[in-house]
Design a protein around this motif. Sequence first.
Motif, PDB file in Angstrom:
ATOM      1  N   LEU A 163       0.446  -1.369   0.394  1.00  0.00           N
ATOM      2  CA  LEU A 163       0.146  -0.399  -0.233  1.00  0.00           C
ATOM      3  C   LEU A 163       0.580   1.520  -0.128  1.00  0.00           C
TER       4      LEU A 163
ATOM      5  N   ARG B 251      -0.818  -6.627 -14.934  1.00  0.00           N
ATOM      6  CA  ARG B 251      -1.481  -6.186 -14.105  1.00  0.00           C
ATOM      7  C   ARG B 251      -2.734  -6.120 -14.288  1.00  0.00           C
TER       8      ARG B 251
ATOM      9  N   ALA C  87      -6.411  -5.001 -12.400  1.00  0.00           N
ATOM     10  CA  ALA C  87      -7.503  -4.258 -11.689  1.00  0.00           C
ATOM     11  C   ALA C  87      -8.667  -5.428 -11.088  1.00  0.00           C
TER      12      ALA C  87
ATOM     13  N   PRO D  19      -3.368   6.323  -8.213  1.00  0.00           N
ATOM     14  CA  PRO D  19      -4.981   4.757  -7.877  1.00  0.00           C
ATOM     15  C   PRO D  19      -5.021   3.912  -9.238  1.00  0.00           C
TER      16      PRO D  19
ATOM     17  N   THR E  58      -3.519   1.193  -8.792  1.00  0.00           N
ATOM     18  CA  THR E  58      -4.054  -0.122  -8.513  1.00  0.00           C
ATOM     19  C   THR E  58      -4.711  -1.506  -9.296  1.00  0.00           C
TER      20      THR E  58
ATOM     21  N   GLN F 114      -0.164  -8.148  -4.558  1.00  0.00           N
ATOM     22  CA  GLN F 114      -0.690  -6.923  -4.828  1.00  0.00           C
ATOM     23  C   GLN F 114      -0.898  -5.776  -4.716  1.00  0.00           C
TER      24      GLN F 114
ATOM     25  N   THR G  68      -1.328  -1.749  -3.918  1.00  0.00           N
ATOM     26  CA  THR G  68      -2.423  -0.726  -3.876  1.00  0.00           C
ATOM     27  C   THR G  68      -1.918   1.070  -3.977  1.00  0.00           C
TER      28      THR G  68
ATOM     29  N   SER H 111      -3.088   4.512  -2.374  1.00  0.00           N
ATOM     30  CA  SER H 111      -4.245   5.653  -1.900  1.00  0.00           C
ATOM     31  C   SER H 111      -3.745   6.870  -2.399  1.00  0.00           C
TER      32      SER H 111
END
Length: 123
Positions: free
Chosen positions: A11, A38, A40, A88, A91, A118, A120, A122
């Motif tokens: 994150l 990737r 999403a 973002p 992600t 993963q 992520t 923000s």
Amino acid sequence: QVQLVESGGGLVQAGGSLRLSCAASGRTVSTYTMGWFRQAPGKEREFVAAINWRGTVTHYTDSVKGRFTISRDNAKNTVYLQMNSLKPEDTAVYYCTAGRGAVTSSGGGYDYWGQGTQVTVSS
């Protein structure tokens, strides 16, 4: 057979950086094209970047050009994805791939896939 294990996801806040690593085992991938894809949530898997076996040719999807850098260390059987200025929309679960063919953005051009890590971002 080649096994690929990704690491380095996590994150991070928008504008931050992460470095993904992909360690190969089972056999050397020093002559393989390596790539990152990737996926999403709710979206199809998409190509991110790829590098040829010598590290002399790289290819990126437009949305990451200038922000992401793919590299490899054949002595360590490892490929990296340095991700800067993360957004973002970056992600996703990031997958490492290896293939015997030339650099390509097509998933069909790769023979081996990792389990994913993963990422992520923000806002």
